[in-house]
Design an enzyme around this catalytic site. Structure first.
Site, PDB file in Angstrom:
ATOM      1  N   THR A  13       0.823  -1.217   0.000  1.00 40.02           N
ATOM      2  CA  THR A  13       0.000   0.000   0.000  1.00 40.02           C
ATOM      3  C   THR A  13       0.856   1.266   0.000  1.00 40.02           C
ATOM      4  O   THR A  13       0.328   2.375  -0.031  1.00 40.02           O
ATOM      5  CB  THR A  13      -0.906   0.026   1.250  1.00 40.02           C
ATOM      6  OG1 THR A  13      -0.062  -0.178   2.395  1.00 40.02           O
ATOM      7  CG2 THR A  13      -1.967  -1.050   1.202  1.00 40.02           C
ATOM      8  N   GLY A  14       2.183   1.097   0.049  1.00 40.60           N
ATOM      9  CA  GLY A  14       3.077   2.261   0.099  1.00 40.60           C
ATOM     10  C   GLY A  14       3.450   2.756  -1.289  1.00 40.60           C
ATOM     11  O   GLY A  14       3.090   2.144  -2.305  1.00 40.60           O
ATOM     12  N   ALA A  15       4.202   3.870  -1.328  1.00 34.40           N
ATOM     13  CA  ALA A  15       4.562   4.489  -2.610  1.00 34.40           C
ATOM     14  C   ALA A  15       5.384   3.511  -3.469  1.00 34.40           C
ATOM     15  O   ALA A  15       5.105   3.340  -4.665  1.00 34.40           O
ATOM     16  CB  ALA A  15       5.354   5.776  -2.355  1.00 34.40           C
ATOM     17  N   SER A  42      -4.383  -1.862   6.916  1.00 31.77           N
ATOM     18  CA  SER A  42      -4.851  -1.900   5.517  1.00 31.77           C
ATOM     19  C   SER A  42      -5.807  -3.046   5.225  1.00 31.77           C
ATOM     20  O   SER A  42      -6.195  -3.245   4.069  1.00 31.77           O
ATOM     21  CB  SER A  42      -3.645  -1.993   4.575  1.00 31.77           C
ATOM     22  OG  SER A  42      -2.864  -0.842   4.705  1.00 31.77           O
ATOM     23  N   CYS A 132      18.246   4.661  -3.607  1.00 31.97           N
ATOM     24  CA  CYS A 132      17.823   5.317  -4.857  1.00 31.97           C
ATOM     25  C   CYS A 132      18.905   6.244  -5.428  1.00 31.97           C
ATOM     26  O   CYS A 132      19.163   6.241  -6.633  1.00 31.97           O
ATOM     27  CB  CYS A 132      16.532   6.098  -4.619  1.00 31.97           C
ATOM     28  SG  CYS A 132      16.521   7.020  -3.080  1.00 31.97           S
ATOM     29  N   SER A 162       9.088  11.871  -2.506  1.00 29.87           N
ATOM     30  CA  SER A 162       8.590  10.491  -2.565  1.00 29.87           C
ATOM     31  C   SER A 162       9.610   9.516  -1.983  1.00 29.87           C
ATOM     32  O   SER A 162       9.243   8.401  -1.602  1.00 29.87           O
ATOM     33  CB  SER A 162       8.222  10.090  -3.998  1.00 29.87           C
ATOM     34  OG  SER A 162       9.288  10.377  -4.869  1.00 29.87           O
ATOM     35  N   GLY A 163      10.864   9.946  -1.870  1.00 29.06           N
ATOM     36  CA  GLY A 163      11.875   9.121  -1.199  1.00 29.06           C
ATOM     37  C   GLY A 163      11.533   8.898   0.267  1.00 29.06           C
ATOM     38  O   GLY A 163      12.053   7.979   0.902  1.00 29.06           O
ATOM     39  N   LYS A 216      25.703   6.293   2.673  1.00 31.48           N
ATOM     40  CA  LYS A 216      25.231   5.171   1.823  1.00 31.48           C
ATOM     41  C   LYS A 216      25.812   5.306   0.419  1.00 31.48           C
ATOM     42  O   LYS A 216      26.167   4.319  -0.216  1.00 31.48           O
ATOM     43  CB  LYS A 216      23.702   5.177   1.724  1.00 31.48           C
ATOM     44  CG  LYS A 216      22.971   4.647   2.942  1.00 31.48           C
ATOM     45  CD  LYS A 216      21.471   4.815   2.704  1.00 31.48           C
ATOM     46  CE  LYS A 216      20.685   4.709   3.996  1.00 31.48           C
ATOM     47  NZ  LYS A 216      19.291   5.179   3.832  1.00 31.48           N
ATOM     48  N   HIS A 245      14.827  12.195  -8.457  1.00 27.44           N
ATOM     49  CA  HIS A 245      15.993  12.780  -7.783  1.00 27.44           C
ATOM     50  C   HIS A 245      16.935  13.366  -8.846  1.00 27.44           C
ATOM     51  O   HIS A 245      17.063  12.814  -9.946  1.00 27.44           O
ATOM     52  CB  HIS A 245      16.779  11.712  -7.029  1.00 27.44           C
ATOM     53  CG  HIS A 245      16.103  11.181  -5.795  1.00 27.44           C
ATOM     54  ND1 HIS A 245      14.930  11.688  -5.285  1.00 27.44           N
ATOM     55  CD2 HIS A 245      16.483  10.179  -4.950  1.00 27.44           C
ATOM     56  CE1 HIS A 245      14.599  11.020  -4.185  1.00 27.44           C
ATOM     57  NE2 HIS A 245      15.526  10.089  -3.967  1.00 27.44           N
ATOM     58  N   ASN A 319      13.187   8.107  -8.674  1.00 26.15           N
ATOM     59  CA  ASN A 319      13.639   7.409  -7.464  1.00 26.15           C
ATOM     60  C   ASN A 319      12.718   6.269  -7.064  1.00 26.15           C
ATOM     61  O   ASN A 319      13.166   5.293  -6.456  1.00 26.15           O
ATOM     62  CB  ASN A 319      13.767   8.397  -6.301  1.00 26.15           C
ATOM     63  CG  ASN A 319      12.502   9.196  -6.071  1.00 26.15           C
ATOM     64  OD1 ASN A 319      12.070   9.951  -6.949  1.00 26.15           O
ATOM     65  ND2 ASN A 319      11.901   9.034  -4.914  1.00 26.15           N
TER      66      ASN A 319
HETATM   67  P1  A2P Z   1       0.167   0.211   5.754  1.00 24.99           P
HETATM   68  O1  A2P Z   1      -0.376   1.046   4.624  1.00 24.99           O
HETATM   69  O2  A2P Z   1      -0.774  -0.887   6.151  1.00 24.99           O
HETATM   70  O3  A2P Z   1       0.665   1.019   6.914  1.00 24.99           O
HETATM   71  P2  A2P Z   1       5.395   4.259   2.560  1.00 24.99           P
HETATM   72  O4  A2P Z   1       6.882   4.028   2.500  1.00 24.99           O
HETATM   73  O5  A2P Z   1       4.846   4.826   1.293  1.00 24.99           O
HETATM   74  O6  A2P Z   1       5.013   5.050   3.767  1.00 24.99           O
HETATM   75  O7  A2P Z   1       4.718   2.805   2.753  1.00 24.99           O
HETATM   76  C1  A2P Z   1       5.068   1.923   3.808  1.00 24.99           C
HETATM   77  C2  A2P Z   1       4.490   0.548   3.524  1.00 24.99           C
HETATM   78  O8  A2P Z   1       4.920  -0.328   4.577  1.00 24.99           O
HETATM   79  C3  A2P Z   1       2.964   0.521   3.561  1.00 24.99           C
HETATM   80  O9  A2P Z   1       2.479  -0.433   2.626  1.00 24.99           O
HETATM   81  C4  A2P Z   1       2.667   0.057   4.975  1.00 24.99           C
HETATM   82  O10 A2P Z   1       1.436  -0.582   5.145  1.00 24.99           O
HETATM   83  C5  A2P Z   1       3.785  -0.949   5.165  1.00 24.99           C
HETATM   84  N1  A2P Z   1       3.985  -1.219   6.584  1.00 24.99           N
HETATM   85  C6  A2P Z   1       4.333  -0.345   7.548  1.00 24.99           C
HETATM   86  N2  A2P Z   1       4.363  -0.964   8.756  1.00 24.99           N
HETATM   87  C7  A2P Z   1       4.024  -2.261   8.532  1.00 24.99           C
HETATM   88  C8  A2P Z   1       3.866  -3.417   9.356  1.00 24.99           C
HETATM   89  N3  A2P Z   1       4.065  -3.361  10.669  1.00 24.99           N
HETATM   90  N4  A2P Z   1       3.500  -4.586   8.771  1.00 24.99           N
HETATM   91  C9  A2P Z   1       3.293  -4.652   7.436  1.00 24.99           C
HETATM   92  N5  A2P Z   1       3.424  -3.586   6.597  1.00 24.99           N
HETATM   93  C10 A2P Z   1       3.782  -2.419   7.131  1.00 24.99           C
END
Ligand code: A2P
Length: 344
Positions: A13-15, A42, A132, A162-163, A216, A245, A319
């Site tokens: 679900t993240g970027a 989520s 990245c 977005s990084g 890094k 970037h 990135n």
């Molecule tokens: P969630 O949306 O359920 O919090 P970004 O880097 O864009 O912030 O995205 C971080 C990603 O890592 C998201 O998909 C987030 O899910 C997931 N995430 C963060 N914490 C956990 C966790 N404890 N278990 C599983 N996924 C996680």
């Protein structure tokens, strides 16, 4: 490996996770059995995968046995906890966090540069995806390194929000609206206001007064090029751009090389587009060239007038794509097909 690949995307679900899903579909894995994993927050959500929607599954409850590959991008802590479990279950992990990058036992891979490290890896291996900023800098300078060696690199990065994930993008959008409405801005993801600003700190401060993001660039460059003699002196800056970037790179080659030889090597390099034009309108930028593209773009290539072996260049890359999700999918593709995913 089973006929239909089973692939888990951790942090779906993240970027970066969302980009991993769309690039997997684009790069020929649209028929794979894909598990979109995230936190309990989520549960009940769906994510896009090609023409399908996938119901999000909770990482904590997921059994990696039977999974061929897992792409992790949910933060270093999650990778440290769950990637070894996935690997023990026989699932090959491609990890986008910094958790394993400097582990000497774990390959740190940019397919165009050291894809040979992927040959003959067993199922259940962990492979690290570089930072990245390192990936795009190395795509640009590896052709020069190959023909003339490099002693030293000075680099200033101009890194998009977005990084810092989806929360970084939301903070820039919110602060931009607040500034334009003459409201106070309240930094939360970034240490200072990011809208209409440039912040010279990314990641944590180290004992040597560099940030971890800057170090890094040094550590990962030496590891990927398999050359500990290169010195990388970086300043990493966060700027109010959503995607892409930019980097001002100043390097010194080990041997004499003409600019014609440099241009020729860069034009031939996989995954790299050199725009060799001095027209101001032709210069590559994060927004006009990098965002949404697979290649790394270079312009402003020129001899450093203050050093006989000095070369300057301006490098832009997406990135989230080549700097993260795309590089991970290219690693996966190379492991599945045994072929370089990027044509030269
Ligand atoms: P969630 O949306 O359920 O919090 P970004 O880097 O864009 O912030 O995205 C971080 C990603 O890592 C998201 O998909 C987030 O899910 C997931 N995430 C963060 N914490 C956990 C966790 N404890 N278990 C599983 N996924 C996680």
């Amino acid at each position: 490996m089973s006929e239909q690949l089973n692939i888990a995307v951790v942090g779906a679900t993240g970027a970066v996770g969302e980009a991993m899903l769309s690039i997997l579909a684009e790069y020929g894995f649209g028929d794979a059995n894909v598990h979109a994993l995230a936190s309990e927050r989520s549960l009940g959500k769906t994510v896009d995968f090609g023409r399908r929607y996938l119901a999000v599954e909770v990482l904590d409850d997921f059994d990696f046995a039977g999974c061929d590959f897992a792409l992790f991008s949910a933060g270093g802590g999650i990778s440290l906890k769950y990637a070894p479990r996935a690997a023990e279950a026989g699932c090959t992990v491609i990890d986008n966090t910094s958790a394993f990058r400097l582990d000497p036992e774990i390959p740190l891979v940019v397919p165009e540069i050291n894809g040979d490290l992927l040959e003959n890896l067993d199922a259940g291996s962990i492979i690290a995806n570089p930072n990245c900023s390192t990936i795009q800098m190395l795509i640009a300078i590896a052709p020069i390194y190959a023909i003339a060696g490099i002693n030293r690199i000075n680099v200033a990065t101009y890194q998009s929000v977005s990084g810092a994930g989806s929360e970084g993008m939301e903070e820039l959008a919110r602060q931009t609206m607040d500034r334009l409405s003459f409201k106070d801005v309240k930094p939360s993801v970034f240490a200072q206001p990011i809208a209409f600003n440039a912040i010279p700190v990314i990641d944590t401060m180290q004992d040597n007064d560099y940030t971890r993001e800057e170090m890094k660039l040094h550590w990962e460059t030496c590891k990927i090029l398999r050359d500990d003699s290169i010195g990388v002196n970086a300043t990493a800056v966060r700027i109010p751009v959503f995607y892409g970037h930019s980097e001002a790179v100043h390097l010194e080659t080990s041997r004499d090389i003409s600019m014609e030889e440099v241009r020729e090597a860069m034009h031939k390099a996989a995954g790299l587009v050199l725009i060799d034009d001095t027209d101001p309108k032709a210069q590559v930028t994060a927004v006009t060239h990098a965002a949404g593209k697979d290649e790394v773009f270079v312009s402003r290539l020129r001899r450093d007038h203050s050093h006989p072996r000095g070369i300057n260049l301006w490098v832009v890359g997406d990135n989230v794509r080549k700097g993260a999700a795309l590089n991970a999918v290219q690693i996966l593709k190379m492991m599945v097909t045994g072929k370089m995913p990027v044509e030269t």
